[in-house]
Scaffold this motif. Sequence first.
Motif, PDB file in Angstrom:
ATOM      1  N   UNK A 144     -86.917 -69.927 -17.071  1.00  0.00           N
ATOM      2  CA  UNK A 144     -86.614 -68.869 -16.109  1.00  0.00           C
ATOM      3  C   UNK A 144     -87.265 -69.185 -14.766  1.00  0.00           C
ATOM      4  N   UNK A 145     -88.525 -69.625 -14.800  1.00  0.00           N
ATOM      5  CA  UNK A 145     -89.246 -69.929 -13.563  1.00  0.00           C
ATOM      6  C   UNK A 145     -88.560 -71.065 -12.802  1.00  0.00           C
ATOM      7  N   UNK A 146     -88.103 -72.090 -13.532  1.00  0.00           N
ATOM      8  CA  UNK A 146     -87.456 -73.227 -12.867  1.00  0.00           C
ATOM      9  C   UNK A 146     -86.084 -72.846 -12.320  1.00  0.00           C
ATOM     10  N   UNK A 147     -85.333 -72.003 -13.038  1.00  0.00           N
ATOM     11  CA  UNK A 147     -84.040 -71.536 -12.518  1.00  0.00           C
ATOM     12  C   UNK A 147     -84.234 -70.753 -11.230  1.00  0.00           C
ATOM     13  N   UNK A 148     -85.287 -69.960 -11.182  1.00  0.00           N
ATOM     14  CA  UNK A 148     -85.583 -69.242  -9.944  1.00  0.00           C
ATOM     15  C   UNK A 148     -85.977 -70.192  -8.831  1.00  0.00           C
ATOM     16  N   UNK A 149     -86.695 -71.245  -9.170  1.00  0.00           N
ATOM     17  CA  UNK A 149     -87.158 -72.205  -8.171  1.00  0.00           C
ATOM     18  C   UNK A 149     -85.995 -72.974  -7.543  1.00  0.00           C
ATOM     19  N   UNK A 150     -84.940 -73.218  -8.323  1.00  0.00           N
ATOM     20  CA  UNK A 150     -83.792 -73.941  -7.771  1.00  0.00           C
ATOM     21  C   UNK A 150     -82.787 -73.005  -7.101  1.00  0.00           C
ATOM     22  N   UNK A 151     -83.161 -71.726  -6.955  1.00  0.00           N
ATOM     23  CA  UNK A 151     -82.343 -70.814  -6.162  1.00  0.00           C
ATOM     24  C   UNK A 151     -81.247 -70.091  -6.900  1.00  0.00           C
ATOM     25  N   UNK A 152     -81.363 -69.965  -8.212  1.00  0.00           N
ATOM     26  CA  UNK A 152     -80.361 -69.216  -8.973  1.00  0.00           C
ATOM     27  C   UNK A 152     -80.782 -67.751  -9.049  1.00  0.00           C
ATOM     28  N   UNK A 153     -79.977 -66.830  -8.533  1.00  0.00           N
ATOM     29  CA  UNK A 153     -80.347 -65.405  -8.549  1.00  0.00           C
ATOM     30  C   UNK A 153     -80.284 -64.836  -9.965  1.00  0.00           C
ATOM     31  N   UNK A 154     -81.171 -63.888 -10.255  1.00  0.00           N
ATOM     32  CA  UNK A 154     -81.197 -63.276 -11.580  1.00  0.00           C
ATOM     33  C   UNK A 154     -81.326 -64.317 -12.665  1.00  0.00           C
ATOM     34  N   UNK A 155     -82.381 -65.147 -12.666  1.00  0.00           N
ATOM     35  CA  UNK A 155     -82.441 -66.306 -13.573  1.00  0.00           C
ATOM     36  C   UNK A 155     -82.521 -65.945 -15.053  1.00  0.00           C
ATOM     37  N   UNK A 156     -83.162 -64.837 -15.395  1.00  0.00           N
ATOM     38  CA  UNK A 156     -83.359 -64.531 -16.821  1.00  0.00           C
ATOM     39  C   UNK A 156     -82.044 -64.330 -17.576  1.00  0.00           C
ATOM     40  N   UNK A 157     -81.096 -63.529 -17.060  1.00  0.00           N
ATOM     41  CA  UNK A 157     -79.827 -63.377 -17.790  1.00  0.00           C
ATOM     42  C   UNK A 157     -79.026 -64.679 -17.882  1.00  0.00           C
TER      43      UNK A 157
END
Length: 348
Positions: A144-157
């Motif tokens: 989740x943290x890495x998805x947020x870092x690469x700029x993906x909004x709402x990474x957890x879902x």
Amino acid sequence: MVSSHGNVLEIEGLRTTFTTHEGEIKAVDGVSFSIRRGTTMALVGESGCGKSVTAYSILRLVQKPGRIVGGRVLLHASGRPPLDITALGDKDEQLYDVRGGLISMIFQEPMTALSPVHTIGNQICEAILLHQDATQEEAEQRAVAMLGKVGIPGPEPRLTQYPHELSGGMRQRVVIAMALVCNPELLIADEPTTALDVTIQAQVLKLIKGLQEEMGTSVLLITHDLGVVAQVADDVAVRYLGRIVERSDVRTVLKRPRHPYTIALLESLPSLHIERERLPSIDGSVPSLTAIPAGCPFHPRCPFMKDDLCTTGPPPPLRRLAEGHDTACIRAEAIVHEGARQAKGDRG
């Protein structure tokens, strides 16, 4: 001895061939270059010059009938002794440690790099669980943290989504997240923006550059786009028919090219200052790797070619022109003078 080397990767005389009915194809023919720690090295050239095969050779992913027949690939990972990847057995545990752990790769097309039947979360967490000491819950948190870092909004879902549910730009960001989640020493980016539109290309390049600076990862960028090279690269190696024909830092190659092939590539780029109606192009086409011309492989397309000098013997080796600037052209100095005389004549 633990490595504190200034280069993260050193490739020495790498040779990869493919045995076919038409003969032996030298896809990578005596290639040597190094990647400085924390920098971006760009491999540039037309399609078919062996750029991607070089990347697959580094990771030992070349499939039969291809095989590495010579050279070394030395990895200088932080806190570890130097490792010759080419000397490892096919089932050596160190090789599995290298792939995805110490060296990761972004492939050209994200839909072929991602499994269509596994969720985004499963695929990112798998990389973490394979290469790091983490529980499933910790792996999901890191994903989740890495998805947020690469700029993906709402990474957890996003962890529960499948690749086909995301746009092309989002899928490429997921591939980048997978490649960087284990904090590799080297990231190989093989034409990472080819399948994307221009706006998304710029975003992805900015993202890779920003993450590199933040994480200190070295990057090997494989591309045919000199515009991309100018934006993100520190050093450049220009490829032609399996060989490196020019190698230096990005400013030197773009401002003071010495090999005719590099010169021709740069002249064919569009510019706001261009005064001609038609862009220059390189004469002829790239020869087959099974029918490489004698002498300099570029001589049939080279406007500076001289009979007997450029058309016979083995291919010219890379030689040092100036500090940190190598070229594989025996007429490099003469070409500079010829170009200066031609420019003076045009002005006169």
